[in-house]
Design a protein around this motif. Structure first.
Motif, mmCIF file in Angstrom:
data_model
loop_
_atom_site.group_PDB
_atom_site.id
_atom_site.type_symbol
_atom_site.label_atom_id
_atom_site.label_comp_id
_atom_site.label_asym_id
_atom_site.label_seq_id
_atom_site.Cartn_x
_atom_site.Cartn_y
_atom_site.Cartn_z
ATOM 1 N N GLU A 84 0.845 -1.191 0.000
ATOM 2 C CA GLU A 84 0.000 0.000 0.000
ATOM 3 C C GLU A 84 0.875 1.234 0.000
ATOM 4 O OE1 GLU A 84 -2.833 2.114 3.295
ATOM 5 O OE2 GLU A 84 -3.126 -0.030 2.969
ATOM 6 N N ALA A 85 0.428 2.252 -0.714
ATOM 7 C CA ALA A 85 1.091 3.552 -0.710
ATOM 8 C C ALA A 85 0.008 4.621 -0.617
ATOM 9 C CB ALA A 85 1.914 3.741 -1.981
ATOM 10 N N THR A 86 0.376 5.795 -0.131
ATOM 11 C CA THR A 86 -0.581 6.896 -0.022
ATOM 12 C C THR A 86 0.033 8.170 -0.587
ATOM 13 O OG1 THR A 86 0.181 7.450 2.208
ATOM 14 C CG2 THR A 86 -1.700 5.934 2.040
ATOM 15 N N PHE A 87 -0.832 9.045 -1.051
ATOM 16 C CA PHE A 87 -0.406 10.365 -1.506
ATOM 17 C C PHE A 87 -1.611 11.293 -1.511
ATOM 18 C CE2 PHE A 87 -1.715 8.150 -5.302
ATOM 19 C CZ PHE A 87 -2.293 9.101 -6.126
ATOM 20 N N SER A 88 -1.341 12.583 -1.507
ATOM 21 C CA SER A 88 -2.392 13.597 -1.542
ATOM 22 C C SER A 88 -2.209 14.436 -2.788
ATOM 23 C CB SER A 88 -2.315 14.492 -0.303
ATOM 24 O OG SER A 88 -2.488 13.734 0.865
ATOM 25 N N SER A 89 -3.290 14.593 -3.539
ATOM 26 C CA SER A 89 -3.219 15.365 -4.778
ATOM 27 C C SER A 89 -4.565 15.994 -5.074
ATOM 28 C CB SER A 89 -2.845 14.471 -5.967
ATOM 29 O OG SER A 89 -1.555 13.979 -5.829
ATOM 30 N N GLY A 90 -4.519 16.977 -5.966
ATOM 31 C CA GLY A 90 -5.731 17.586 -6.473
ATOM 32 C C GLY A 90 -5.998 17.117 -7.890
ATOM 33 N N HIS A 91 -7.251 17.212 -8.296
ATOM 34 C CA HIS A 91 -7.624 16.915 -9.679
ATOM 35 C C HIS A 91 -9.025 17.451 -9.932
ATOM 36 C CE1 HIS A 91 -10.244 13.012 -9.478
ATOM 37 N NE2 HIS A 91 -10.376 13.696 -8.365
ATOM 38 N N TYR A 92 -9.433 17.360 -11.166
ATOM 39 C CA TYR A 92 -10.815 17.622 -11.561
ATOM 40 C C TYR A 92 -11.092 16.779 -12.786
ATOM 41 C CZ TYR A 92 -8.537 20.828 -14.825
ATOM 42 O OH TYR A 92 -7.721 21.373 -15.795
ATOM 43 N N LEU A 93 -12.350 16.444 -12.967
ATOM 44 C CA LEU A 93 -12.725 15.590 -14.092
ATOM 45 C C LEU A 93 -13.226 16.435 -15.257
ATOM 46 C CD1 LEU A 93 -14.529 12.664 -12.258
ATOM 47 C CD2 LEU A 93 -12.163 12.793 -13.045
ATOM 48 N N ARG A 94 -12.707 16.152 -16.430
ATOM 49 C CA ARG A 94 -13.162 16.804 -17.659
ATOM 50 C C ARG A 94 -14.385 16.055 -18.188
ATOM 51 N NH1 ARG A 94 -7.903 15.517 -18.319
ATOM 52 N NH2 ARG A 94 -6.407 17.179 -17.944
ATOM 53 N N ASP A 95 -15.224 16.750 -18.934
ATOM 54 C CA ASP A 95 -16.417 16.139 -19.540
ATOM 55 C C ASP A 95 -17.296 15.459 -18.502
ATOM 56 O OD1 ASP A 95 -15.571 16.908 -22.141
ATOM 57 O OD2 ASP A 95 -14.232 15.174 -22.184
#
Length: 125
Positions: free
Chosen positions: A7-18
């Motif tokens: 298992e690995a963890t990370f924090s990120s931002g995103h947004y979905l297109r369409d």
């Protein structure tokens, strides 16, 4: 057939297109990734692959995404950064590194990406 999972963890931002809904707006997740390897043969130490080695393989993939806006990183400038596509990304990136390390003795069986504690996507071939 043998399997090992890390298992690995990370924090990120995103947004979905369409996409029409809350997820079309920039937002973040504390992601959790499970990568499972499979193989028929153990190495001379009786291991499919040392957990430490698998974590080392995952580290650059995780660090690439960690604390970044995923939409601004290749291949997600074009590819929608959905949990499904992230699961495929981890699968492919880990498999590429494994091929070099184990010469095909070990491969990725599946990759699962959790966006939340109760929502995940899995990729396998």
């Amino acid at each position: 057939m043998y399997e090992v999972t890390v298992e690995a963890t990370f924090s990120s931002g995103h947004y979905l297109r369409d996409y029409h809904g809350k997820c079309e707006n920039p937002h973040g997740h504390n992601y959790r990734v499970l990568v499972t390897l499979v193989g028929k043969e153990l190495d001379s130490s009786g291991l499919l692959l040392d957990f430490k080695e698998l974590k080392r393989l995952l580290r650059p993939i995780v660090e690439y995404l960690d604390h970044n806006m995923i939409n601004e990183l290749e291949p997600f400038t074009v590819l929608n950064p959905s949990a499904e596509n992230l699961a495929r990304y981890f699968f492919d990136q880990t498999n590429t590194r494994l091929l070099e390390l184990t010469r095909g003795r070990v491969r990725v069986a599946q990759s699962t990406v959790f966006e939340t504690d109760s929502s995940a996507a899995t990729y396998r071939e």
